[in-house]
Design an enzyme around this catalytic site. Sequence first.
Site, mmCIF file in Angstrom:
data_model
loop_
_atom_site.group_PDB
_atom_site.id
_atom_site.type_symbol
_atom_site.label_atom_id
_atom_site.label_comp_id
_atom_site.label_asym_id
_atom_site.label_seq_id
_atom_site.Cartn_x
_atom_site.Cartn_y
_atom_site.Cartn_z
ATOM 1 N N VAL A 287 0.862 -1.174 0.000
ATOM 2 C CA VAL A 287 0.000 0.000 0.000
ATOM 3 C C VAL A 287 0.902 1.229 0.000
ATOM 4 C CG1 VAL A 287 -1.844 1.243 1.168
ATOM 5 C CG2 VAL A 287 -1.759 -1.256 1.308
ATOM 6 N N ARG B 248 12.386 -2.251 -1.761
ATOM 7 C CA ARG B 248 12.111 -3.293 -0.769
ATOM 8 C C ARG B 248 11.518 -4.557 -1.387
ATOM 9 N NH1 ARG B 248 12.335 1.589 0.928
ATOM 10 N NH2 ARG B 248 12.952 2.107 3.051
ATOM 11 N N HIS C 179 -6.038 7.103 3.048
ATOM 12 C CA HIS C 179 -6.501 5.775 2.655
ATOM 13 C C HIS C 179 -5.500 4.693 3.074
ATOM 14 C CE1 HIS C 179 -8.584 2.788 0.226
ATOM 15 N NE2 HIS C 179 -7.422 2.463 -0.322
ATOM 16 N N PHE D 91 2.771 -10.777 8.410
ATOM 17 C CA PHE D 91 2.533 -9.478 7.790
ATOM 18 C C PHE D 91 3.658 -9.190 6.796
ATOM 19 C CE2 PHE D 91 2.643 -4.771 7.777
ATOM 20 C CZ PHE D 91 1.310 -4.483 7.549
#
Length: 172
Positions: free
Chosen positions: A90, A136, A97, A122
């Site tokens: 995200v 990443r 958001h 996660f």
Amino acid sequence: MASALKNLSTYDESNIPDASPLNFGVVVADWNKDITHELYRGCLETLTKHGAKEENIHVVQVPGTFELPAAARILAGREKLHAVVCIGCVIKGETKHDEYINNSVAQGLVNLSIATGLPYIFGVLTPNTHEQAVDRAGGKHGNKGVEAGVTAIRMGELYRGAKEGRSGIGFR
């Protein structure tokens, strides 16, 4: 530790248990798929490198990161698993958001882990920019998918040991 200070693909391989007796679930969000599919690749390579059998890795894809907890729970109800890796990305936008999505997913996975005892990992990137995400997902900071795979193996073995009545955890 910030991933800018640590390579996400670097770990002590001597500290990783044999993954061959373990069953894994992997849930991958398609939103930002150029990133999430690289994270998935890193996770899958890590699991198999440490002995996980491909037939014991159950993968589902979902539209976005928000759907990870529900799909992870569905997958865990369908398969006998030792850990579920949830992979998403995200990227911060112009609104809040991202905060609502990231907090909801993190809390959902924590709740699932606590309620069921099954480790839900996660593996979600929460970068400010697409460039940070690329860094990443196999870029200059390594691959968060590798880190998620390592975590799944270690937590999956802990879960398996608890199911078999082994009480020893921690330092040896």
